[in-house]
Motif scaffolding. Sequence first.
Motif, PDB file in Angstrom:
ATOM      1  N   LEU A  15       1.109  -1.314  -0.129  1.00 33.66           N
ATOM      2  CA  LEU A  15      -0.006  -0.067   0.410  1.00 33.66           C
ATOM      3  C   LEU A  15       0.779   1.346  -0.119  1.00 33.66           C
ATOM      4  O   LEU A  15       0.744   2.172  -0.656  1.00 33.66           O
ATOM      5  CB  LEU A  15      -0.801  -0.251   1.372  1.00 33.66           C
ATOM      6  CG  LEU A  15      -1.854   1.063   1.698  1.00 33.66           C
ATOM      7  CD1 LEU A  15      -2.963   1.273   0.526  1.00 33.66           C
ATOM      8  CD2 LEU A  15      -2.398   0.927   2.703  1.00 33.66           C
ATOM      9  N   THR A  52      -2.670   7.623   7.122  1.00 32.19           N
ATOM     10  CA  THR A  52      -3.529   7.902   5.627  1.00 32.19           C
ATOM     11  C   THR A  52      -3.543   9.488   5.619  1.00 32.19           C
ATOM     12  O   THR A  52      -3.647  10.006   4.610  1.00 32.19           O
ATOM     13  CB  THR A  52      -4.487   7.088   5.276  1.00 32.19           C
ATOM     14  OG1 THR A  52      -4.642   5.872   5.616  1.00 32.19           O
ATOM     15  CG2 THR A  52      -5.094   7.753   4.140  1.00 32.19           C
ATOM     16  N   GLY A 109      -7.906   3.652   4.048  1.00 31.74           N
ATOM     17  CA  GLY A 109      -6.961   3.095   4.387  1.00 31.74           C
ATOM     18  C   GLY A 109      -6.371   3.093   5.571  1.00 31.74           C
ATOM     19  O   GLY A 109      -7.442   4.095   6.784  1.00 31.74           O
ATOM     20  N   GLY A 110      -5.804   2.333   6.308  1.00 28.88           N
ATOM     21  CA  GLY A 110      -4.572   2.000   5.793  1.00 28.88           C
ATOM     22  C   GLY A 110      -4.749   0.235   5.975  1.00 28.88           C
ATOM     23  O   GLY A 110      -5.793   0.085   6.950  1.00 28.88           O
TER      24      GLY A 110
END
Length: 172
Positions: A15, A52, A109-110
Amino acid sequence: MAVYFYGCMSLDGYLADKNHEINWLHELGSVEETSYESFYQEMDVLLLGKKTYDEIKDMDNLEDFYGPTENIVFTHEKGLESPLFKFVSEDVVEFVESLPKDKNVWVVGGNTLIAPLLDKGLIETMYVQVAPVLLGEGVPLFTQKEGKQLFDLVEVKQYGQFAELILKKHLP
């Protein structure tokens, strides 16, 4: 209530890179080249982790991106304030289970949010975009503890350099 994940990962499943950054993503394309806008129009609530949030909080036109939704940031840090974001330190599963049933929830996210929601079977649909880059190491997208979980591949799309997989939780 429907819970969605929409996000991008590298070919090797990360990610973010080892420094928790996503600049590699912006090198390959832009949000305008994806299904982001049509997806976002269907969302009521966004769930973000603090990392995020830190990545996006200084974006230009932040209100244009996050103005129409209720935006929740999960963090233990005290004293954070923003007119667009609410900061909570609750358990993400309990929080999601307490939301009104008529809301569409996007887990931005995450993996610290995604994993417990997957463990409880709460994520129904995933839009996973795969970027043509190998990072070698970084923050993995999927870290759930529960074993095998089946999803049905509903659709595959290409947006510029990105392949988008639309997956729905497999129902027996």
